[in-house]
Design a protein around this motif. Structure first.
Motif, PDB file in Angstrom:
ATOM      1  N   ALA A  64       0.827  -1.207   0.000  1.00 59.59           N
ATOM      2  CA  ALA A  64       0.000   0.000   0.000  1.00 59.59           C
ATOM      3  C   ALA A  64       0.864   1.260   0.000  1.00 59.59           C
ATOM      4  CB  ALA A  64      -0.917  -0.002   1.218  1.00 59.59           C
ATOM      5  N   PHE A  65       1.897   1.272   0.813  1.00 62.31           N
ATOM      6  CA  PHE A  65       2.797   2.433   0.839  1.00 62.31           C
ATOM      7  C   PHE A  65       3.497   2.606  -0.504  1.00 62.31           C
ATOM      8  CE2 PHE A  65       7.062   4.162   1.464  1.00 62.31           C
ATOM      9  CZ  PHE A  65       6.752   5.401   2.011  1.00 62.31           C
ATOM     10  N   THR A  66       3.906   1.496  -1.131  1.00 66.00           N
ATOM     11  CA  THR A  66       4.573   1.573  -2.425  1.00 66.00           C
ATOM     12  C   THR A  66       3.648   2.151  -3.491  1.00 66.00           C
ATOM     13  OG1 THR A  66       5.918  -0.349  -1.829  1.00 66.00           O
ATOM     14  CG2 THR A  66       5.834   0.260  -4.161  1.00 66.00           C
ATOM     15  N   ILE A  67       2.395   1.674  -3.526  1.00 67.65           N
ATOM     16  CA  ILE A  67       1.428   2.192  -4.503  1.00 67.65           C
ATOM     17  C   ILE A  67       1.183   3.676  -4.279  1.00 67.65           C
ATOM     18  CG2 ILE A  67      -0.965   2.042  -5.287  1.00 67.65           C
ATOM     19  CD1 ILE A  67      -0.865  -0.955  -4.637  1.00 67.65           C
ATOM     20  N   ALA A  68       0.963   4.058  -3.014  1.00 66.12           N
ATOM     21  CA  ALA A  68       0.698   5.462  -2.711  1.00 66.12           C
ATOM     22  C   ALA A  68       1.892   6.341  -3.050  1.00 66.12           C
ATOM     23  CB  ALA A  68       0.330   5.612  -1.230  1.00 66.12           C
ATOM     24  N   TYR A  69       3.105   5.851  -2.804  1.00 67.69           N
ATOM     25  CA  TYR A  69       4.312   6.636  -3.082  1.00 67.69           C
ATOM     26  C   TYR A  69       4.519   6.816  -4.585  1.00 67.69           C
ATOM     27  CZ  TYR A  69       9.231   7.987  -3.139  1.00 67.69           C
ATOM     28  OH  TYR A  69      10.409   8.650  -3.366  1.00 67.69           O
ATOM     29  N   LEU A  70       4.314   5.749  -5.367  1.00 65.50           N
ATOM     30  CA  LEU A  70       4.550   5.828  -6.802  1.00 65.50           C
ATOM     31  C   LEU A  70       3.554   6.737  -7.505  1.00 65.50           C
ATOM     32  CD1 LEU A  70       5.420   2.117  -7.673  1.00 65.50           C
ATOM     33  CD2 LEU A  70       6.985   4.037  -7.514  1.00 65.50           C
ATOM     34  N   PHE A  71       2.298   6.702  -7.065  1.00 63.91           N
ATOM     35  CA  PHE A  71       1.257   7.452  -7.773  1.00 63.91           C
ATOM     36  C   PHE A  71       0.902   8.764  -7.078  1.00 63.91           C
ATOM     37  CE2 PHE A  71       0.605   3.075  -9.159  1.00 63.91           C
ATOM     38  CZ  PHE A  71       0.548   3.249 -10.533  1.00 63.91           C
ATOM     39  N   ASP A  72       1.696   9.165  -6.093  1.00 68.96           N
ATOM     40  CA  ASP A  72       1.420  10.423  -5.399  1.00 68.96           C
ATOM     41  C   ASP A  72       1.456  11.630  -6.336  1.00 68.96           C
ATOM     42  OD1 ASP A  72       1.172  11.974  -2.770  1.00 68.96           O
ATOM     43  OD2 ASP A  72       3.019  12.808  -3.594  1.00 68.96           O
ATOM     44  N   PRO A  73       2.413  11.749  -7.268  1.00 67.98           N
ATOM     45  CA  PRO A  73       2.361  12.893  -8.194  1.00 67.98           C
ATOM     46  C   PRO A  73       1.113  12.907  -9.061  1.00 67.98           C
ATOM     47  CG  PRO A  73       4.535  11.862  -8.239  1.00 67.98           C
ATOM     48  CD  PRO A  73       3.636  10.949  -7.478  1.00 67.98           C
ATOM     49  N   VAL A  74       0.636  11.735  -9.467  1.00 68.92           N
ATOM     50  CA  VAL A  74      -0.582  11.671 -10.282  1.00 68.92           C
ATOM     51  C   VAL A  74      -1.776  12.168  -9.474  1.00 68.92           C
ATOM     52  CG1 VAL A  74      -2.062  10.173 -11.669  1.00 68.92           C
ATOM     53  CG2 VAL A  74       0.396   9.724 -11.547  1.00 68.92           C
ATOM     54  N   VAL A  75      -1.838  11.773  -8.205  1.00 67.86           N
ATOM     55  CA  VAL A  75      -2.936  12.242  -7.344  1.00 67.86           C
ATOM     56  C   VAL A  75      -2.891  13.752  -7.196  1.00 67.86           C
ATOM     57  CG1 VAL A  75      -3.953  12.063  -5.044  1.00 67.86           C
ATOM     58  CG2 VAL A  75      -2.967  10.046  -6.104  1.00 67.86           C
ATOM     59  N   ASP A  76      -1.706  14.314  -7.015  1.00 65.04           N
ATOM     60  CA  ASP A  76      -1.583  15.772  -6.893  1.00 65.04           C
ATOM     61  C   ASP A  76      -2.070  16.478  -8.148  1.00 65.04           C
ATOM     62  OD1 ASP A  76      -0.608  15.855  -4.319  1.00 65.04           O
ATOM     63  OD2 ASP A  76       1.484  15.693  -4.926  1.00 65.04           O
ATOM     64  N   ILE A  77      -1.706  15.956  -9.307  1.00 64.65           N
ATOM     65  CA  ILE A  77      -2.126  16.592 -10.570  1.00 64.65           C
ATOM     66  C   ILE A  77      -3.643  16.541 -10.716  1.00 64.65           C
ATOM     67  CG2 ILE A  77      -2.024  16.387 -13.077  1.00 64.65           C
ATOM     68  CD1 ILE A  77       0.864  15.379 -12.741  1.00 64.65           C
ATOM     69  N   TYR A  78      -4.231  15.361 -10.492  1.00 64.77           N
ATOM     70  CA  TYR A  78      -5.687  15.240 -10.616  1.00 64.77           C
ATOM     71  C   TYR A  78      -6.408  16.134  -9.595  1.00 64.77           C
ATOM     72  CZ  TYR A  78      -5.901  11.390 -13.977  1.00 64.77           C
ATOM     73  OH  TYR A  78      -5.841  10.635 -15.120  1.00 64.77           O
ATOM     74  N   GLN A  79      -5.912  16.161  -8.368  1.00 57.78           N
ATOM     75  CA  GLN A  79      -6.565  16.970  -7.334  1.00 57.78           C
ATOM     76  C   GLN A  79      -6.473  18.448  -7.655  1.00 57.78           C
ATOM     77  OE1 GLN A  79      -8.232  15.520  -4.775  1.00 57.78           O
ATOM     78  NE2 GLN A  79      -8.992  17.563  -4.241  1.00 57.78           N
ATOM     79  N   LYS A  80      -5.337  18.873  -8.204  1.00 55.42           N
ATOM     80  CA  LYS A  80      -5.180  20.276  -8.572  1.00 55.42           C
ATOM     81  C   LYS A  80      -6.180  20.669  -9.655  1.00 55.42           C
ATOM     82  CE  LYS A  80      -1.823  23.459 -10.609  1.00 55.42           C
ATOM     83  NZ  LYS A  80      -0.431  23.608 -11.129  1.00 55.42           N
ATOM     84  N   TYR A  81      -6.293  19.852 -10.703  1.00 53.99           N
ATOM     85  CA  TYR A  81      -7.236  20.175 -11.776  1.00 53.99           C
ATOM     86  C   TYR A  81      -8.684  20.071 -11.300  1.00 53.99           C
ATOM     87  CZ  TYR A  81      -3.625  20.470 -15.359  1.00 53.99           C
ATOM     88  OH  TYR A  81      -2.553  20.860 -16.101  1.00 53.99           O
ATOM     89  N   TYR A  82      -8.952  19.122 -10.402  1.00 54.33           N
ATOM     90  CA  TYR A  82     -10.320  18.999  -9.873  1.00 54.33           C
ATOM     91  C   TYR A  82     -10.696  20.228  -9.052  1.00 54.33           C
ATOM     92  CZ  TYR A  82     -14.153  17.454  -6.894  1.00 54.33           C
ATOM     93  OH  TYR A  82     -15.347  17.364  -6.225  1.00 54.33           O
TER      94      TYR A  82
END
Length: 426
Positions: A64-82
């Protein structure tokens, strides 16, 4: 009769007892060291086995930590545009049309921690959609096309041709009288019967292994589902988790140790984030280029080869090697030999372009290691620690290089200060 009391005798006795105790301790330590040296590999194996068992208990949390760490930049980008979409388009449109929706209204009290539910949800949707597209591409590659056979049909045809050739060979053997006189055919029939019995036993063993594998796979899917849920929580509540961890560090660790840990984690994050994410992006680019190029050439299984190239490129230089072996092998077995030559040339050219232009910009910026060092590290790590070692050895070597260069720099600055002090004194 009362013996005279002499303190010198007492001192001598104490020295003798102390000497015996120290001698016994030294002998015990030497025996322990000898035992450790004699069974060093068994002890190391037990240590790694214990660590493996410990890690298996926390494997859902680690995944879970590995998945969250790898895709953290993607989450930031989506959250910013949302957030921009909601604040600049949705809310003004609702206010303009006098539409009130409770969950989109601005709250009077600002929440203590910013959540990223929309970004995490959109990230998961993107991941599952990409997996769905990859599976569809793989299925379409193995599905026979109209008017022709697919890769599976080609393999089946190759097996049938081999069996037909073997049958013709056996018939020709039966026509040789000398073999019949020497009873070679009977011996061959007996050998075949023994082989059939061995094959039956093997099939029973495979069935048992299959059911065991099914159970293990079910447990793995359950752990992976738990990991996805926990990773979604990590992505959504990143700010809260960081604040809580920082609070625990402030409570239990001194300020100096805290500074050292922060510098260490900052270096690790810089190297690992740049390396892993750059490697994933490079794998996607390399796999896409190879898949498209092989499709243009007309290579069998071009799309699966491109997908496998992207996956195996997590190990540096291994994706190109995998693409070369698979494309040339499939063309020599199922396709045209001339296409194998074209595929080999194309993959070599693409691999060189990737090595000279793409990798230095995506991966080399965070790692800064030469190709010979990377290859030597991969060889040693693969022989000692397997695939996991090959995945992690390059960023680990990069971190060690950072620490060594920083130590050399500080030592040089220290020597310069000493020299300046000596010159001022003189």
């Amino acid at each position: 009769m009362k013996l005279p009391w002499d303190k010198n005798y007492l001192k001598i006795c104490l020295h003798v007892v102390f000497t015996l105790v120290v001698t016994y301790i030294i002998i015990s330590l030497v025996d322990a060291v000898g035992y450790i040296i004699a069974d060093i590999w068994a002890i190391i194996g037990n240590i790694f086995y214990g660590l493996g068992r410990l890690l298996s208990l926390f494997s859902p949390l680690i995944i879970a930590f590995t998945i969250a760490y790898l895709f953290d930049p993607v989450v930031d980008i989506y959250q910013k545009y949302y957030d921009n979409f909601k604040m600049n388009l949705v809310l003004p449109w609702l206010q303009k049309n006098n539409i009130k929706i409770n969950f989109l209204k601005k709250k009077k009290e600002k929440p203590p921690f910013k959540t990223r539910f929309a970004g995490a949800l959109l990230t998961y949707i993107t991941i599952f959609f990409a997996i769905f597209v990859i599976i569809r591409l793989l299925i379409s590659s193995f599905t026979p096309a109209e008017g022709g056979g697919g890769a599976i049909d080609g393999l089946v045809q190759m097996v049938n041709n081999t069996m037909d050739t073997l049958n013709v060979f056996i018939v020709n053997l039966n026509e040789i009288e000398l073999l019949a006189e020497w009873d070679i055919l009977e011996l061959a029939a007996a050998s075949i019967s023994s082989f059939v019995l061995l094959l039956e036993e093997s099939v029973l063993g495979w069935i048992s292994t299959f059911f065991t594998t099914v159970v293990a796979t079910g447990a793995w899917f359950l752990n992976f589902f738990i990991s996805l849920v926990v990773a979604f929580y990590f992505m959504n509540h990143k700010a809260r988790l960081k604040r809580q961890i920082a609070g625990l560090v402030d409570i239990f660790l001194p300020k100096k140790i805290k500074h050292v840990i922060n510098v260490f984690l900052s270096d690790v994050h810089h190297v690992f984030s740049g390396y892993i994410r750059g490697l994933i992006l490079d794998g996607i680019i390399l796999g896409t280029l190879i898949g498209i190029t092989l499709s243009i050439i007309g290579v069998e299984m071009a799309v699966p080869i491109g997908i496998l190239t992207a996956i195996f490129n997590l190990i540096p230089y291994f994706g190109g090697i995998m693409a070369f072996v698979l494309s040339v092998g499939f063309e020599l077995i199922l396709g045209e030999p001339i296409n194998a030559l074209y595929a080999a040339i194309a993959i070599i050219v693409i691999q060189q372009i990737d090595t000279m232009f793409i990798v230095p910009r995506l991966v080399g910026h965070g790692v800064k290691l030469s190709a010979p060092v990377v290859m030597l590290s991969l060889t040693i790590a693969g022989s000692l620690f397997g695939i996991l070692g090959m995945l992690l050895i390059v960023p680990v070597i990069a971190i060690i290089k950072i620490f060594v260069m920083r130590f050399i720099e500080r030592y040089a600055n220290h020597k310069n200060r000493i020299r300046k002090g000596e010159m001022e004194d003189t």
